[in-house]
Scaffold this active site. Structure first.
Site, PDB file in Angstrom:
ATOM      1  N   GLU A  21       5.097   2.684  -1.459  1.00 18.37           N
ATOM      2  CA  GLU A  21       4.702   3.925  -2.125  1.00 18.37           C
ATOM      3  C   GLU A  21       4.472   3.671  -3.606  1.00 18.37           C
ATOM      4  OE1 GLU A  21       7.028   7.364   0.512  1.00 18.37           O
ATOM      5  OE2 GLU A  21       7.635   6.974  -1.563  1.00 18.37           O
ATOM      6  N   CYS A  22       3.330   4.070  -4.101  1.00 15.24           N
ATOM      7  CA  CYS A  22       3.012   4.093  -5.518  1.00 15.24           C
ATOM      8  C   CYS A  22       3.219   2.719  -6.161  1.00 15.24           C
ATOM      9  CB  CYS A  22       3.829   5.191  -6.218  1.00 15.24           C
ATOM     10  SG  CYS A  22       3.129   5.697  -7.812  1.00 15.24           S
ATOM     11  N   ALA A  23       4.353   2.472  -6.789  1.00 15.77           N
ATOM     12  CA  ALA A  23       4.607   1.166  -7.396  1.00 15.77           C
ATOM     13  C   ALA A  23       4.487   0.063  -6.363  1.00 15.77           C
ATOM     14  CB  ALA A  23       5.991   1.148  -8.035  1.00 15.77           C
ATOM     15  N   SER A  63       0.428   3.487  -0.084  1.00 17.16           N
ATOM     16  CA  SER A  63      -0.176   4.728  -0.561  1.00 17.16           C
ATOM     17  C   SER A  63       0.435   5.128  -1.892  1.00 17.16           C
ATOM     18  CB  SER A  63       0.071   5.839   0.468  1.00 17.16           C
ATOM     19  OG  SER A  63      -0.179   7.116  -0.054  1.00 17.16           O
TER      20      SER A  63
END
Length: 535
Positions: A420-422, A512
């Protein structure tokens, strides 16, 4: 069964009024008196709970009515607060600010009503005197179901200023539970996504939290606040329990939609995970201990968000491994699949319930630090890389070539990876020109534009986390851009604020920008652990 733990919700008219200082100070001040204090944060924020953990020695937990649904707020609260003497809930933004276009949903006021908890309003009084009474009256009377029990006045300039403020509020019949003056050492540094996380400034954060505790203890009526907290109504329903959340039968997934403006969503790539049992948006019940079940870290004692030694002398740290938990789905065996969870200073964004669900589903959770560790933990069967600040630590992450190659090889073998993200940035080819893991053929760079907000999403491709058609709600919070923004098999079709596809499903990888809360969809953890068992 209901929860009757005394509780307070710390709110404010707007952001920047001093909620975090007051809430964290209250947590630490009550903990210093020997009380077991349960810390909570309204909304999706990952950073404030780190300070709450430091103040109390207990895992900071989020209460987000958008991500998890209003029906889970009480059970999740009871899960975190079980066995405690007091719970302090820090609000988000202004008291009545919630999900855009959704009325009161996910606002501090909404959560306070769901918890039947009194609200203490923190008011920045630096530029007003008698007008404070009109301001507080407006907030107290706006929604008669919200009980504003009193105020704490922040940034008061002098004794005379305090006298004027108290006179106005006395006339309005509003109790004043505290008066705080501006103190420089309580200030905490911020950067592009808010406060600097505790994991990056352990010593300084410990000093700041101790100063908050001292200021609050000196300036606030702790006995009066405890009396107010004891007046909270019982929260109906049983506490959330990770193992029980995994047992219920799931409903069928939604049809994969076509999003207006982006055309039909692409079908799963040939290498995507085979469909498994559909997930459930069903809601969980009763409780495991506050510590993490089945969690180990072969290198350092650590809490789920990567904080080491969170007690800082204020309270003893909760142990992070408890043995012998049955998941209700599989027999306990010595071959519990090892799920490696990224932690350390670069990856501090994680909800505690994620690791609890993984453990309850039969995994052994091992925290590793991509800044320090040169390889994945022994016998890793699954990899979870959550949010954080890889852009701040890009040089160090890139320099750890041994771990980058190990991650790439694991993904190449089809190992299950949830990012996720990072985590998405770390799996890319490069970040701001620095080599990353190269699992995904994407480049990432910092941006001046802040992307922030709740998202309503539907899984587009079958993956290690979700069957296509599974609906989840998420949150985006970043100042980076990934190019391209979606792969041949996108992870999500995002329906708000504009229709689009985003993210990547590739072999066993699901990556994502979207942050999700797995308590709202426990089957995510179950499906992931099943894939870890069979990979």
């Amino acid at each position: 069964m209901s929860s009757s733990v005394p509780r307070l919700v710390v709110a404010a008219p707007s952001s920047g009024s001093g909620k975090t200082t007051v809430a964290t100070g209250l947590m630490a001040a009550f903990a210093a008196r020997g009380l077991a204090v349960s810390p909570h944060k309204v909304g999706p924020d990952y950073i404030d709970p780190g300070y709450h953990t430091l103040a109390t020695g207990r895992v900071g937990r989020n209460l987000d009515a958008y991500l998890c649904g209003p029906e889970l707020i009480g059970p999740l609260f009871a899960h975190g607060a079980r066995g405690c003497d007091l719970a302090v809930v820090e609000g988000v933004m202004g008291l009545y600010d919630g999900a855009a276009g959704e009325g009161e949903l996910a606002s501090t006021a909404h959560v306070a009503k769901l918890l039947r908890a009194p609200v203490v309003l923190v008011v920045d009084a630096s530029s007003q005197s008698r007008s404070v009474a009109a301001l507080v009256h407006g907030f107290a009377s706006w929604d008669p179901e919200v009980r504003v029990g009193g105020v704490i006045l922040n940034k008061v300039g002098s004794d005379r200023h305090e006298e004027l403020l108290r006179e106005a509020l006395d006339a309005a019949g509003v109790p004043v539970f505290g008066v705080l003056r501006r103190v420089a050492q309580v200030d905490t540094p911020s950067r592009h996504l808010g406060l600097v996380p505790v994991a990056e400034r352990r010593g300084e954060a410990g000093v700041a939290v101790a100063a908050m505790a001292a200021q609050v203890a000196d300036g606030c009526d702790l006995e009066g606040l405890m009396g107010l907290a004891r007046g909270a109504g019982a929260v109906p329903g049983a506490a959330w329990d990770a193992a029980e959340a995994l047992v219920s039968s799931p409903p069928p997934p939604l049809p994969v939609p076509s999003l207006q403006g982006v055309g039909p969503l692409r079908p799963p790539a040939s290498g995507a995970a085979a469909p498994g049992p559909p997930l459930r948006p069903e809601r969980p019940r009763p409780q495991a201990p506050d510590g993490l079940v089945g969690v180990r870290d072969g290198l350092r004692p650590q809490t789920p968000d990567g904080l080491e030694g969170v007690g800082y002398g204020l309270r003893p740290q909760t142990p992070n491994r408890l043995e012998g938990v049955q998941d209700g789905l599989h027999p306990q065996t010595p071959e519990r699949p090892v799920v490696a969870v990224a932690g350390g200073a670069a990856f501090t964004f994680s909800y505690a319930e994620h690791t609890e669900l993984l453990a309850a589903a039969g995994a052994e959770v091992v925290v590793f630090d991509p800044l320090r560790d040169e390889r994945l933990p022994d016998e890793t069967c699954g990899l979870v890389i959550g949010g954080g600040f890889p852009e701040v630590y890009g040089g160090e992450l890139s320099a750890n070539e041994s771990l980058r190659k190990d991650v790439a090889a694991f993904a190449e073998r089809g190992g299950p990876v949830a990012a996720e993200c990072a985590g998405l940035l770390y799996l890319g080819r490069e970040l701001d020109g620095l080599p990353m893991c190269g699992v995904l053929d994407v480049t990432a760079r910092m941006s001046e534009r802040l992307t922030l907000g709740y998202r309503d999403a539907v899984a587009v491709s079958d993956s290690v986390l979700a069957v296509a058609g599974t609906r989840m709600r998420g949150h985006e919070f970043h100042r980076t851009v990934v190019e391209p923004g979606a792969g041949a098999a996108p992870a999500w079709g995002v329906r708000t604020p504009r229709p689009r596809v985003e993210g990547f499903v590739q072999r066993g990888v699901h990556a994502s920008y979207l942050h999700t809360h797995w308590a709202s969809e426990p089957g995510v953890a179950r499906r992931f652990v099943e894939r870890c068992r069979t990979s």
